[in-house]
Design a protein around this motif. Sequence first.
Motif, PDB file in Angstrom:
ATOM      1  N   UNK A 176       0.574  -0.782  -0.051  1.00 16.39           N
ATOM      2  CA  UNK A 176      -0.153  -0.375   0.087  1.00 16.39           C
ATOM      3  C   UNK A 176       1.106   1.184   0.114  1.00 16.39           C
ATOM      4  N   UNK A 177       1.994   1.604   0.900  1.00 17.58           N
ATOM      5  CA  UNK A 177       2.782   2.718   1.267  1.00 17.58           C
ATOM      6  C   UNK A 177       3.425   2.559  -0.595  1.00 17.58           C
ATOM      7  N   UNK A 178       4.620   2.046  -0.552  1.00 14.55           N
ATOM      8  CA  UNK A 178       4.696   1.478  -2.045  1.00 14.55           C
ATOM      9  C   UNK A 178       4.465   1.782  -3.329  1.00 14.55           C
ATOM     10  N   UNK A 179       3.321   1.167  -3.455  1.00 13.46           N
ATOM     11  CA  UNK A 179       2.704   1.007  -4.644  1.00 13.46           C
ATOM     12  C   UNK A 179       2.980   0.280  -5.487  1.00 13.46           C
ATOM     13  N   UNK A 180       3.369  -0.743  -4.960  1.00  9.45           N
ATOM     14  CA  UNK A 180       4.602  -1.978  -5.525  1.00  9.45           C
ATOM     15  C   UNK A 180       3.336  -2.616  -6.534  1.00  9.45           C
ATOM     16  N   UNK A 181       1.834  -2.661  -5.936  1.00  5.59           N
ATOM     17  CA  UNK A 181       1.377  -3.596  -7.259  1.00  5.59           C
ATOM     18  C   UNK A 181       1.194  -2.400  -8.940  1.00  5.59           C
ATOM     19  N   UNK A 182       1.767  -0.937  -8.626  1.00  3.07           N
ATOM     20  CA  UNK A 182       1.172  -0.122  -9.939  1.00  3.07           C
ATOM     21  C   UNK A 182       2.347  -0.498 -10.583  1.00  3.07           C
ATOM     22  N   UNK A 183       3.241  -1.079 -11.583  1.00  2.00           N
ATOM     23  CA  UNK A 183       3.800  -1.219 -12.373  1.00  2.00           C
ATOM     24  C   UNK A 183       3.735  -3.130 -12.549  1.00  2.00           C
ATOM     25  N   UNK A 184       2.976  -3.822 -11.551  1.00  2.00           N
ATOM     26  CA  UNK A 184       2.445  -4.969 -12.016  1.00  2.00           C
ATOM     27  C   UNK A 184       1.816  -5.875 -10.757  1.00  2.00           C
ATOM     28  N   UNK A 185      -0.079  -5.499 -11.159  1.00  2.72           N
ATOM     29  CA  UNK A 185      -0.948  -5.549 -10.352  1.00  2.72           C
ATOM     30  C   UNK A 185      -0.611  -7.778  -9.814  1.00  2.72           C
ATOM     31  N   UNK A 186      -0.001  -8.019 -11.141  1.00  2.00           N
ATOM     32  CA  UNK A 186      -0.107  -9.570 -10.474  1.00  2.00           C
ATOM     33  C   UNK A 186       1.253  -9.784  -9.652  1.00  2.00           C
ATOM     34  N   UNK A 187       2.036  -8.809  -9.479  1.00  3.15           N
ATOM     35  CA  UNK A 187       3.719  -8.934  -8.726  1.00  3.15           C
ATOM     36  C   UNK A 187       3.924 -10.861  -8.900  1.00  3.15           C
ATOM     37  N   UNK A 188       3.999 -11.337 -10.655  1.00  5.16           N
ATOM     38  CA  UNK A 188       4.760 -12.215 -10.564  1.00  5.16           C
ATOM     39  C   UNK A 188       4.131 -13.185 -10.257  1.00  5.16           C
ATOM     40  N   UNK A 189       2.547 -13.021 -11.604  1.00  4.20           N
ATOM     41  CA  UNK A 189       1.959 -14.133 -11.927  1.00  4.20           C
ATOM     42  C   UNK A 189       2.990 -15.300 -12.877  1.00  4.20           C
ATOM     43  N   UNK A 190       3.624 -14.888 -13.430  1.00  2.00           N
ATOM     44  CA  UNK A 190       4.164 -15.608 -14.426  1.00  2.00           C
ATOM     45  C   UNK A 190       5.168 -16.718 -13.483  1.00  2.00           C
ATOM     46  N   UNK A 191       5.966 -16.634 -12.421  1.00  2.00           N
ATOM     47  CA  UNK A 191       7.085 -16.976 -11.762  1.00  2.00           C
ATOM     48  C   UNK A 191       5.717 -17.680 -11.495  1.00  2.00           C
ATOM     49  N   UNK A 192       5.070 -17.607 -10.776  1.00  2.00           N
ATOM     50  CA  UNK A 192       4.182 -18.490  -9.414  1.00  2.00           C
ATOM     51  C   UNK A 192       3.923 -19.206 -10.365  1.00  2.00           C
ATOM     52  N   UNK A 193       3.153 -19.443 -11.417  1.00  2.00           N
ATOM     53  CA  UNK A 193       2.463 -19.963 -12.564  1.00  2.00           C
ATOM     54  C   UNK A 193       3.855 -21.445 -13.010  1.00  2.00           C
ATOM     55  N   UNK A 194       4.776 -20.828 -13.244  1.00  2.00           N
ATOM     56  CA  UNK A 194       6.220 -21.633 -13.952  1.00  2.00           C
ATOM     57  C   UNK A 194       6.738 -22.415 -12.483  1.00  2.00           C
ATOM     58  N   UNK A 195       6.273 -22.385 -10.712  1.00  2.00           N
ATOM     59  CA  UNK A 195       6.395 -22.740 -10.040  1.00  2.00           C
ATOM     60  C   UNK A 195       5.511 -24.194 -10.060  1.00  2.00           C
TER      61      UNK A 195
END
Length: 234
Positions: A176-195
């Motif tokens: 919330x404070x750093x707005x980490x999802x602004x540039x990537x709303x999924x925050x690593x969906x591709x990596x989690x799918x590959x995992x």
Amino acid sequence: MIRSPLVEQATRRLREEIGAGRWPVGGKIPSETALAKELGVGRSTVREAVRALTGAGLLAARQGAGVYVIATEPEEDWPTRLRHAAVVDLYEIREMIEVRAARLAAERRTEADLAAMDEALAVRRRAAVAADDAAFVDADIALHAAVLAATHNPLLTALFADFVPVLRRGLVDVIALADLRAHDPTLGDRAHTALVAAIRAGEPDEAGRIIERELRDTLRLLNGRSAARGDTGG
């Protein structure tokens, strides 16, 4: 065990005296009789207070010699340490645990485990399109928990469960404070799918590499955002 108000008061008084340096580390505290007179309580109350401070790691009894100060600050138990932990510190521990866990999951997963991971991944994707950061964090943690569960090691799953409350609170705040999802709303969906795919394929080395890279990328992002805001953690 519930202590009486007198014991609580005596414990607090003695702890304050120890913290103030009245009796230095290595020094001996007065006898029960002397302390009882000073505090205006009975010897049994003093005895309970000393026992409480011994349990907290401030005092230690030496057979035939009395009670000595061994520390001026109480030892923190594991839950307390976790409550005070910074998210970046937890991520470093997560890397140690989850890389190995991903490898074990790839070797031990069952069809039920894979179904649980598929469902958790689907929930994470649905949460990613919503504006609710807390729901997204919950879904992300649930997926990682499903991977841990696939190791069939109860100690690993219990250790991760200990992390969850602090991890959840910290991630929600940081996102919330750093707005980490602004540039990537999924925050690593591709990596989690590959995992999940690597675990399904029974490829422990690949599963370990994927989760290590994903956690390190997130840790690097967290460190960068914290440095930019001047945070020190804790």
